[in-house]
Design a protein around this motif. Sequence first.
Motif, short mmCIF file in Angstrom:
data_model
loop_
_atom_site.label_atom_id
_atom_site.label_comp_id
_atom_site.label_asym_id
_atom_site.label_seq_id
_atom_site.Cartn_x
_atom_site.Cartn_y
_atom_site.Cartn_z
N UNK A 95 0.81 -1.21 0.00
CA UNK A 95 0.00 0.00 0.00
C UNK A 95 0.84 1.25 0.00
N UNK A 96 0.28 2.30 -0.57
CA UNK A 96 0.79 3.65 -0.40
C UNK A 96 0.00 4.28 0.74
N UNK A 97 0.68 4.94 1.66
CA UNK A 97 0.01 5.58 2.79
C UNK A 97 0.23 7.08 2.68
N UNK A 98 -0.86 7.84 2.57
CA UNK A 98 -0.78 9.29 2.44
C UNK A 98 -1.34 9.94 3.70
N UNK A 99 -0.74 11.06 4.08
CA UNK A 99 -1.26 11.84 5.21
C UNK A 99 -2.21 12.90 4.66
N UNK A 100 -3.43 12.92 5.16
CA UNK A 100 -4.40 13.93 4.76
C UNK A 100 -4.39 15.04 5.80
N UNK A 101 -3.60 16.05 5.56
CA UNK A 101 -3.44 17.12 6.55
C UNK A 101 -4.70 17.94 6.72
N UNK A 102 -5.56 17.94 5.71
CA UNK A 102 -6.81 18.69 5.81
C UNK A 102 -7.93 17.94 6.48
N UNK A 103 -7.75 16.64 6.70
CA UNK A 103 -8.81 15.83 7.31
C UNK A 103 -8.35 15.12 8.56
#
Length: 417
Positions: free
Chosen positions: A368-376
Motif C-alpha cells: 500500500x501507499x500511505x498518504x497523510x491527509x493534513x486537511x482531514x
Amino acid sequence: MPAFRSRHLCSVAAALVLTVTAPATAATAAADSSAGLREVLFVGNNWDGTADVIRSTGDFARIGRIDVVPDKEERLAEINANPVRWAYFMAIRNTVGEGHDQFVDDMYSTPDGTSVVVSRPSFADVVSIDLATGRINWRFPVSGYRSDHMAVSPDGTRVAVSASTANTVHVLDITTGKQLGSFATGDKPHENVFTRDGKYIWNMSIGDVNTALDAPWLDWTKGDRRITVVDATTFRQVKVIDMRERLDAIGLDDYSDAVRPAAFSPDESKLYFQVSFFNGFFEYDVATDKITRTKTLPKNPATSTDRTTWVNDSRHHGISMSPDGRKLCVAGTMDDYATVVDRATFQEGPLVTASKPYWATVSGDGKSCVVSESGADQVTAIDFATGKKTVSVPVGDHPQRVRLGHVRENWSGPSAS
C-alpha cells in the motif's frame, strides 16, 4: 571539455546512483531480525505536537501516541526571552505554519525501538524521546531558527536534519545526539536522502517558498535551489545538480527548479521528483544527468489558479514507489487527491479523493501507499495493485510526515506524560 574531466564526471555520476523507495532499510532489516520489536508507522501531527504510532499494515489501527513537546513551556520561555528567536517563531507560525506552530516535521525511531528522534521546526531543534517514558533523552539545537526534513542512514546510526534558515544540514549520532559533521546547501534545505550504501547524502534545497513572487517570470527571486551531494563521512561536496539547466534543456523554462519530495527506482538509476507549482512529476536519469520524461497529472477544477494561495509553493507534495518499482504513488496536495501511476506507461489510476494530502510513503508489507491527509486529520492507505483506497485512520491535527519504524513488541504508549 577535456577527456579526463568527462571521464571523472561520468564516474561520479555512476557512483552516486541511489534509492529511497524501498520500505526497508538496512536498519529496518536488522531491527526486524531482533527479538521483541514491532514494525509501525510514525505519523507526525505537526500542529498538535504529537506523533501517532499506527500499525504498518492491515487496518493501520493506532497503537499509541507520543507527546513530542514535553518541554514546551521551557522552550517557549526561552523564545519569549529572546526577541530575535521570538520574531522567527512568530514568522514560522504566520507563514509556513499557516497560523499554527510547527511542532513536528520529521521522525525516525532508533534501531533498538527504544526512542524516536524528532525534528521540531518552531523550536529549531532535534530531540530524542524515550518511547517508554516520554522523556527527552537529548536535544540538539540546529543552526539558525528552524529545523526541517530528516533522513536516517541505512544502518540506523546517523540522522541528517536540514536547518532551513541556515542553509545547513547537520548529521547527528542517533543515540547520543552528538554532531558528527555538517555541510552547506542551497537556500532553504528540505529533503535529505542517504544512498543505499550509506556513502553519500543528497539534499534538495527549495528556496524561498513563502514570498508572494510566484509568477513564472519571477522564479529567479526564489533563491539558490539545487541538489547538493556530499560524502557522508567527510561531508565534502561531491556534486551539485541544478535542475534549472535540465528543465531549460527540454524547453520547460517556465517551470520551477525547486525539487520537492522525490523517489528513486529500485535499480538506483532514476529519480522521480516533484517541483514547486507543478501538478505532476519528472523522471531524471542519474547516469546521463538528464530529465528523460515528464508526467502531468490532472488539475482539480476547484483548485484556485492563484498560485499565491498554494501552501508553501506546493501543488503536489509527496511521492513514493512500490518496492517492485512498478508503481508510483503521488500526493496531489492542492488538488485534493492521491493517485497511483504506472511507472512504465506513466498512466495514472483512479484519483482517490484526499484532503490536502501532504506526504506519501509505503506500508510495511509494501502493498500500500500511505498518504497523510493534513486537511482531514487522517492517513489513508491506497492499494498499489488496484489504485483504490482501502482504509482511512484518524490521527492528530495536521499530519505531515509518515515514516516506518519500530517500537518494543508490547508498547502501547509512554508510561509517563
